[in-house]
Each structure stands twice: as C-alpha cells, then as structure tokens.
Design a protein around this motif. Structure first.
Motif, PDB file in Angstrom:
ATOM      1  N   VAL A   1       0.885  -1.165   0.000  1.00 20.99           N
ATOM      2  CA  VAL A   1       0.000   0.000   0.000  1.00 20.99           C
ATOM      3  C   VAL A   1       0.920   1.211   0.000  1.00 20.99           C
ATOM      4  N   GLY A   2       0.626   2.221  -0.782  1.00 25.44           N
ATOM      5  CA  GLY A   2       1.430   3.446  -0.718  1.00 25.44           C
ATOM      6  C   GLY A   2       2.606   3.459  -1.652  1.00 25.44           C
TER       7      GLY A   2
ATOM      8  N   GLN B   1      -9.468   8.844  -5.265  1.00 23.77           N
ATOM      9  CA  GLN B   1      -9.554   7.386  -5.059  1.00 23.77           C
ATOM     10  C   GLN B   1      -8.166   6.805  -4.763  1.00 23.77           C
ATOM     11  N   HIS B   2      -7.407   7.507  -3.926  1.00 25.48           N
ATOM     12  CA  HIS B   2      -6.024   7.101  -3.689  1.00 25.48           C
ATOM     13  C   HIS B   2      -5.913   5.965  -2.664  1.00 25.48           C
ATOM     14  N   TYR B   3      -7.015   5.660  -2.007  1.00 29.79           N
ATOM     15  CA  TYR B   3      -7.010   4.584  -1.010  1.00 29.79           C
ATOM     16  C   TYR B   3      -8.138   3.612  -1.326  1.00 29.79           C
ATOM     17  N   VAL B   4      -7.803   2.351  -1.426  1.00 31.63           N
ATOM     18  CA  VAL B   4      -8.824   1.321  -1.587  1.00 31.63           C
ATOM     19  C   VAL B   4      -8.991   0.677  -0.220  1.00 31.63           C
TER      20      VAL B   4
ATOM     21  N   ALA C   1      -1.169  -5.584   2.795  1.00 31.47           N
ATOM     22  CA  ALA C   1      -2.346  -4.774   3.150  1.00 31.47           C
ATOM     23  C   ALA C   1      -2.105  -4.110   4.509  1.00 31.47           C
ATOM     24  N   ARG C   2      -2.744  -2.975   4.732  1.00 34.80           N
ATOM     25  CA  ARG C   2      -2.528  -2.217   5.981  1.00 34.80           C
ATOM     26  C   ARG C   2      -3.841  -2.012   6.733  1.00 34.80           C
TER      27      ARG C   2
ATOM     28  N   PRO D   1      -3.409  -2.269  -1.954  1.00 37.25           N
ATOM     29  CA  PRO D   1      -2.547  -1.475  -2.856  1.00 37.25           C
ATOM     30  C   PRO D   1      -3.311  -0.893  -4.038  1.00 37.25           C
ATOM     31  N   THR D   2      -2.967   0.348  -4.368  1.00 31.52           N
ATOM     32  CA  THR D   2      -3.441   0.958  -5.604  1.00 31.52           C
ATOM     33  C   THR D   2      -2.394   1.967  -6.054  1.00 31.52           C
TER      34      THR D   2
END
Ligand code: T4K
Length: 431
Positions: free
Chosen positions: A23-24, A296-299, A326-327, A361-362
């Motif tokens: 993620v990130g 939409q920077h966070y899924v 994943a976080r 993650p995205t």
C-alpha cells in the motif's frame, strides 16, 4: 490461479506475487522532467529557502486548492504544528480518534491537550455531534480530518465552531485534489493542511503545505516556518525550520503534472476492485461511489467478520503471505495508542472501524491484472471461510472449536481442517 485453501500461500501454496506489493507505492511521474528540474536547481545553486521551484509549487497548489495563500513545508506534520500555532490555539483541541497519529501528535507537540471524539460509523469521518459534545471551557479549536481524501462534514463543523467561538482547522493530508460540493478542498476553516509525502496522490518525496485565504495567518506561517525571520536582520516570531527544499518542490511539480494520470489510474483500479469483489459476502469497498470527488487514492475494504466468516486480521495474514502488504489504517485508533490511552475514553465507532478496515494497494504501480490476483485471494478466502478460519485459529481457539463441535468432530485427524462453529471468538490477535 487459486481455487482452494491449499492454493493459498499461508497454507503452503505459491505466493500470488514474488515480491511485496505495498500500500502506498509512490506515483513517480516523468523522470526526465524531474531530472531536468533538479539539474536547473543545481545549476542555479539555489537549493532551499524559498527558491523558485518552491514558489512555483506553492502557486500551483494554491491555484488547485482555490485559495489565496500556500506555504510549502517539509511535511504535513510540521504544517499542522505551524497552523495550530499560527491560529493561536490554546488549552484543548478536539480531534477525531480515528486518524493517522500525526493529527493528534501535532496538538500535543504544540503543548496543547488533544481531546478526542468519535467518528461516523459508516464513513469514518469526524462526527460533528461527538465533537460538539467534547467542547469544554478550555476548548479553543477543532481539527477535522478528510480521511482517505473524502471531505469531512465541513458545514456542520463550521456551524459547531461558530456557535462556540472556536477556531477550525482541517487536516487535509490525504485530500489534496479532493473537492467539496462546488469547490476544492483547501479553503475551509482558518486553514487546511496537505501532505505531499511519498505515499500520497501527489508527492514531493516528503512535503506538506498550509493553505488559507487568511493573509495574516499565512504571513505568520511563512515567518514561523523559516525561524520567524521576516527580513534579513529581523526575527518577528518564535519559529522553526519547516521549509520545503528545491529538490522536494521539483518532485512536487512533476507530480502535479502527473496528477490527472494518477487519478485516472486510481479510478480505474478502484473500478477493477469493485467489479472483482462485488458479491463477495462480508467484504465491501468503503467508498464505492465511482463519481467520488476525490482521487480514489485509497482502496479501503470493510470486512464484516460475521458475514465473511474470517476476521479482518486473518484476511490480512492470508494476503501478506501472498506478498500483498495490506494495511490496517488506522488501527487501533489514537485513543488506544500509548500516549493517549485514557480510562474514560470510549469510541465505539472508531473501535469498530479499527477492527474491520483493510487498505489494499493501488496507484500507478499497480496493474489491473494484479488487482484481479488480489481479489482472487479474497474470493478464495470467502468461498472457504470455515476452513481458512479453522486452519488459522490459535491453539486456544482450536480447543474451543473442538469442545463446541463435540461428537461431530470425534475422530478428527490432525492436519484436516476443522469446520468452525458459529460465534467462535478470536481471543488473541497479533498487532
Ligand atoms: N494527517 C494524516 C491524516 C495523515 O494520513 C498523515 C500521513 C499526516 C497527517 C502526516 O503527514 P506527513 O507528515 O507524513 O506529511 C504513511 C506515511 O508516512 C504518512 O505520510 C501517511 N499519512 C500515512 C497514512 O502513511 P506509515 O506509518 O504507514 O508509513 P510506512 O513506512 O509504513 O509506509 C507506508 C506504506 O507505503 C508501506 O506500505 C510502504 C509504502 N512505501 C512507503 C514509502 C515511504 C513505499 O512503497 N515507498 C516509499 O517510498 O505512514
């Protein structure tokens, strides 16, 4: 292709990815543009202290945020501290319990008392009624947080702040490029604060900004972020060093140019996750709105343990074994973190969200086919939830399962998964 529990890496299958998918993962933008801007800065021999790249970055950020003033900083935490000090906050400041710790730390770091409040159970955004209920004689301000880029209830918070004569600031660290109905995030309250950390939609390696329409406040922030200096030989205020460097501004400018592409990729990723996960029981995207006014920077997945049959933490363990890091943002909630634990505080909505959310993650580094593989893992978990939950159960839980299932499980062979009885509680979970 994974179809059953034995295909999952946590049970010995081949991991879906051969290296970690975080993620990130930063959006990089155009490297040639970056190297060109860095080259210009080196040629100029002007590397910090309000150089031309920083000034241009500030101008573009102010334009996009629809505000008159922007002071770029080394990060958003410093920007929050500057905004708190420049706004003259004293005593107690109300902050949501469910946020990245920097929001709360900034208040405490300035020598003030953060007073936490609960959040909306669905959106995770600050609950204005809970904020209002925490106002006392020492309260001087409220900090709203636009989590995951989604604007928090600005109108209601403004009403609460006005009614009680409080200052209102916004932690917009995750919300650069987002919009309220009709206008961009940036112009609400006394000031808003953006982050341009590497993991953000727009990044400057590390960076932040205070944006405001208040010229006097902006002047104070500008002075404070440069040792309080207002002229070559004049120090007007107590200050610090929170300046953005030219190298950071170069990255920020390149990232701003890339922002439309980054948002398009995020939206595409978000649609892909949505399509791949729709119909999986007990798993839903927190913000399924395809027309959302943010990048939409966070899924963010909401995992309903009862419906999925697997706890969020077990789903995270399964994904991590697949190299999908994943976080659990923002577990366990600031009210449960060592500096802020306090017996009297109870925030059921923050607790429920901290127990259920999982960020995936995205960004531009994540391909559509990778999203399909991540979603496939989630679907396998859902389709075989009782087996997955039983095989992941801690020894104490295994014993409880065995006790409850009694005769049905007499003759159980070691290594053969036990079905899980409804209502089994997971007693101990790792951090
Ligand atoms: N307010 C709010 C609401 C915030 O969310 C934040 C920061 C702030 C204030 C303070 O803003 P800054 O002072 O940082 O400007 C990360 C970020 O460091 C932090 O900026 C961000 N929010 C927070 C949500 O995420 P951690 O503790 O999760 O960092 P870390 O090291 O675990 O990395 C995050 C993920 O990104 C990992 O999956 C690894 C990946 N990553 C990270 C970096 C730096 C990469 O793939 N590449 C990289 O270069 O805080």
């Amino acid at each position: 292709m994974k179809s059953g529990p034995d295909d999952l890496a946590i049970f010995g299958g081949t991991p879906a990815f051969d290296r970690p998918r975080y993620v990130g993962l930063p959006n990089i933008g155009d490297r040639d543009q970056l190297f060109a801007l860095l080259g210009e800065a080196l040629d100029r021999r002007w590397l910090s202290n309000g150089g031309p790249l920083v000034r241009e970055f500030e101008r573009q950020v102010a334009d996009l945020a629809g505000v008159r003033h922007c002071v770029a900083t080394c990060n958003a935490t410093a920007a929050l501290e500057l905004a708190i000090r420049a706004a003259g906050l004293t005593g107690e400041v109300i902050v949501p319990a469910f946020t990245f710790p920097a929001t709360v730390h900034a208040v405490r770091w300035m020598g003030l008392t953060p007073v936490l409040c609960d959040v909306d159970p669905d959106s995770g955004l600050i609950d204005p009624a809970s904020a209002a209920a925490r106002i006392g004689p020492r309260t001087s301000g409220i900090i709203g947080v636009h989590l995951w880029g989604r604007p928090c209830p600005v109108t209601e918070l403004t009403r609460v702040a006005r009614r009680h004569g409080l200052a209102l600031l916004f932690d917009a660290a995750q919300a650069f490029g987002s919009a309220y109905p009709g206008r961009p995030v940036g112009g609400a309250g006394l000031a808003e604060v953006f982050s341009f950390h590497a993991t953000k939609l727009v990044n400057a390696f590390e960076g932040g900004a205070v944006v405001t329409d208040d010229g006097a406040l902006a002047a104070r922030v500008r002075a404070m972020h440069n040792f309080g200096i207002v002229g070559e030989d004049e120090v007007a205020l107590t200050g610090t060093n929170a300046k953005m460097s030219e190298a950071a501004a170069a990255m920020g400018l390149v990232s701003l140019r890339g922002m439309p592409d980054f948002v398009a990729r995020n939206r595409g990723n978000h649609r892909r996750y949505l399509a791949a996960l729709t119909g999986v029981p007990g798993v839903e995207l927190l913000d399924p709105d395809p027309a959302a006014r943010h990048g939409q920077h966070y899924v963010v997945l909401r995992v309903d343990r009862e419906r999925l049959g697997v706890h969020r933490d077990d789903l995270m363990a399964v994904l991590r074994a697949e190299n999908v890091v994943a976080r659990r943002y923002f577990y366990p909630g600031c009210h449960r973190m060592a500096p802020y634990r306090s017996d009297g505080w109870s925030f059921p909505h923050a607790d429920a969200l901290a127990d259920a959310l999982l960020t995936l993650p995205t960004g531009t580094a994540v391909e559509a086919a990778e999203i399909d593989r991540i979603a496939e893992v989630v679907r396998v978990v859902a389709a075989h939830a009782p087996v997955v939950a039983a095989r992941l159960a801690r020894p104490a839980e295994q014993a409880a399962v065995a006790r409850r299932s009694g005769a049905a499980r007499a003759g159980h062979q070691p290594g053969v998964p036990l079905p899980v009885a409804a209502g089994d509680e997971v007693a101990e979970r790792g951090q």
